[in-house]
Design an enzyme around this catalytic site. Structure first.
Site, PDB file in Angstrom:
ATOM      1  N   GLU A 255      26.881 -79.764 -88.714  1.00  0.00           N
ATOM      2  CA  GLU A 255      28.258 -79.629 -88.224  1.00  0.00           C
ATOM      3  C   GLU A 255      28.430 -78.147 -88.002  1.00  0.00           C
ATOM      4  O   GLU A 255      28.572 -77.386 -88.953  1.00  0.00           O
ATOM      5  CB  GLU A 255      29.241 -80.118 -89.293  1.00  0.00           C
ATOM      6  CG  GLU A 255      29.145 -81.585 -89.604  1.00  0.00           C
ATOM      7  CD  GLU A 255      29.541 -82.422 -88.411  1.00  0.00           C
ATOM      8  OE1 GLU A 255      30.385 -81.980 -87.617  1.00  0.00           O
ATOM      9  OE2 GLU A 255      28.976 -83.512 -88.242  1.00  0.00           O
ATOM     10  N   CYS A 294      36.805 -75.139 -88.044  1.00  0.00           N
ATOM     11  CA  CYS A 294      35.811 -75.400 -87.001  1.00  0.00           C
ATOM     12  C   CYS A 294      36.429 -76.192 -85.854  1.00  0.00           C
ATOM     13  O   CYS A 294      35.928 -76.174 -84.741  1.00  0.00           O
ATOM     14  CB  CYS A 294      34.647 -76.177 -87.591  1.00  0.00           C
ATOM     15  SG  CYS A 294      35.193 -77.662 -88.432  1.00  0.00           S
TER      16      CYS A 294
END
Ligand code: NAP
Length: 521
Positions: A255, A294
């Site tokens: 990720e 993010c």
């Protein structure tokens, strides 16, 4: 205070001076972290030998109950965790709740859906396959839990959520965890694991925690193990190409970072609910956790005819943000996590400013109740890039702070193409009342994103947020975003299971399938 590491069922202090963990508002040292002298080989071996069998002998329902108990411990201590998140990460109360409650909530969610899998210990994958006219010889696919360790390497911005969203899925799958939070903010993960271990709810060997450098950890992994990494695309590339990872084909989920976008539909003019919802969302994504998410909106794409209206609406909203020490109750945005990250943000901003003009964030800035020399603040900075098709940095440099760039587009196809210039992103959102545009946007954005959120007035108050990762939805994205996938309800369990085709007598295949949990994914 030096944070100890929990490995092989013991709390062990690392050698040497270690790395300082600091308060990003005062610059004060809070603790030190060191893994020096840790025997990673022995720690992994213990988790595989003791933790794995302890979890695998439990049914899904028992593992689900375990997740519920961990969540209860975290909820009981949450006020302490909010304070740690404030001190070590500079979180406002809302920032801290997203991280802390996000962690305990994800555990609770997996506890609830895991309960539904009942007494089974492995999964069935699809139906039966026959090979000829006589169906006595058949095949069925099942998934069995890995026999290694789930190594979880996490980013600094979500020390709680990052830890528990991964643990939830690995534990429900029956796989022990060795967690490595980012060193800079490891204090919260450490306090949580300490409480969970003290509560005695986790089976022996199932959970290990290391606070500090990973040093030679990756050298000791083998084909039974799996790595779930969250962090920058640069570190992801480095770890993914580690010789041992390649040699042993070790499962690796990444990720990574992402230049997510949000699109305002051509129909959403000033006065339309979708216009206001868009402005609110862009502002929220810039300021929650000081933009250190993010999933934050890095690029706001708006129809050219509406660009001035959106710029003005955002300017007014950003002017109301109070940036400073989260101990002051009037403060709505905290600092960057440390001086190093602050410098990264300012350097990145300087590069973006070669292609985009600052709308906010210029001029004198003084954080509330904080000394700029000791603290790590950056003011919320909106940029505007009027020729985004010819720009490069605004699509390629992830400035991990309260920074977003507004870009006008001339046609829907151009908007989708600009969004794809992020090179693969975690999430895009679309604000429109026009059903046809909404459908076109989902399909136009789909291949370069892991999630698309489509907002109109009907869901304006119900929506969970562009940047909030909900455990029922897959989290991940192609390309630069890491190419991985986490969560997504029971879909997330796939990563920690080996899928195998089993061929044999029809009756035996039926019995095997009957003892499995059917997850339909
Ligand atoms: P980072 O510098 O890439 O570090 C991430 C983790 O990797 C940390 O735990 C770090 O440990 C560890 N690490 C670094 N080098 C390593 C090595 N050689 N071997 C093993 N582990 C190693 O990222 P960050 O600065 O913490 O986080 C910010 C980035 O994460 C941003 O780019 C953000 O977009 C991304 N992010 C992505 C997601 C997502 O879900 N997609 C979520 C949050 C953040 P140390 O701290 O000890 O160096």
């Amino acid at each position: 205070m030096k944070l100890r590491n929990y490995v092989s069922g013991q709390w062990i202090e690392g050698k040497g001076a270690g790395t300082a963990l600091i308060d990003p508002v005062t610059g004060e040292e809070l603790a030190r972290a060191s893994t020096e002298g840790l025997d990673y080989r022995a720690a992994l071996d213990y988790a595989r030998r003791v933790g794995g069998p302890n979890l695998r002998k439990m049914s899904f329902a028992e593992r689900a109950a375990l997740l519920g108990k961990i969540s209860d411990v975290l909820v009981a201590n949450k006020d302490k965790y909010y304070a740690i998140a404030r001190d070590n990460s500079g979180n406002t109360k809302i920032d801290a709740m997203i991280d802390v409650d996000g962690g305990s909530g994800t555990l609770k969610y997996y506890s609830a859906i895991g309960k539904g899998l009942g007494e089974a210990k492995y999964l069935r994958d699809g139906g039966f396959d026959r090979f000829g006219k006589d169906d006595t010889f058949q095949a069925v696919h099942i998934r069995v839990p890995l026999e290694g360790v789930a190594v979880h390497i996490n980013a600094f911005n979500f020390p709680s959520w990052g830890l528990w969203e991964k643990v939830a899925v690995a534990f429900l799958s029956g796989v022990p965890v060795l967690a490595k939070p980012a060193t800079a903010t490891a204090l919260l993960a450490h306090a949580m694991v300490e409480d969970v271990v003290k509560a005695g709810v986790v089976p022996e060997g199932a959970l290990s925690l290391v606070c500090g450098s990973a040093s030679d950890l990756l050298d000791h992994l083998d084909r039974r193990d799996a790595i779930a990494f969250t962090g920058s695309a640069e570190t992801a590339a480095k770890l993914r190409s580690h010789p041992n990872i390649i040699r042993n084909s070790i499962r690796f989920n990444a990720e990574a970072d992402s230049l997510n976008s949000s699109l305002l539909g051509p129909d959403a003019k000033p006065g339309a609910p979708e216009f206001d919802l868009f402005v609110r969302e862009v502002h929220r994504e810039m300021t929650v956790k000081a933009g250190q998410k993010c999933t934050a909106i890095r690029r706001a794409l708006v129809p050219r005819a509406l660009a001035d209206d959106v710029t003005e609406a955002l300017r007014q909203r950003i002017a109301k943000t109070v940036t400073g020490n989260p101990r002051n109750e009037t403060v709505t945005m905290g600092p960057i996590v440390d001086k190093v990250q602050q410098k990264n943000v300012l350097d990145g901003l300087a590069q973006l400013k070669r292609e985009a003009k600052a709308v906010t964030g210029e001029g004198a800035f003084k954080p509330v109740d904080a000394d700029p020399a000791k603290s790590a603040f950056v003011p919320p900075t909106l940029l505007r890039c009027d020729s985004p098709a010819g720009a490069r940095a605004v699509h390629e440099i992830e400035v991990f702070g309260p920074v977003s760039t507004l870009m006008p587009y001339d046609s829907p196809d151009e908007a989708f193409a600009l969004a794809a210039r992020g090179g693969g992103s975690l999430v895009a959102s679309v604000f429109t009342a026009d059903d046809a545009f909404a459908r076109e946007a989902v399909l136009g954005l789909g291949a370069s994103h892991g999630r698309v959120m489509v907002i109109d007035d009907a869901v304006g108050k119900l929506q969970t947020g562009h940047g909030i990762v909900m455990p029922m939805c897959v989290h991940g994205g192609p390309g630069r975003a890491g190419g991985g996938e986490e969560l997504g309800g029971l879909r997330g369990l796939r990563f920690y299971h080996q899928r195998l085709a089993v061929q044999g007598n029809k009756a035996r295949m039926a019995a095997l399938a009957a003892a499995a949990a059917e997850v339909g994914v």
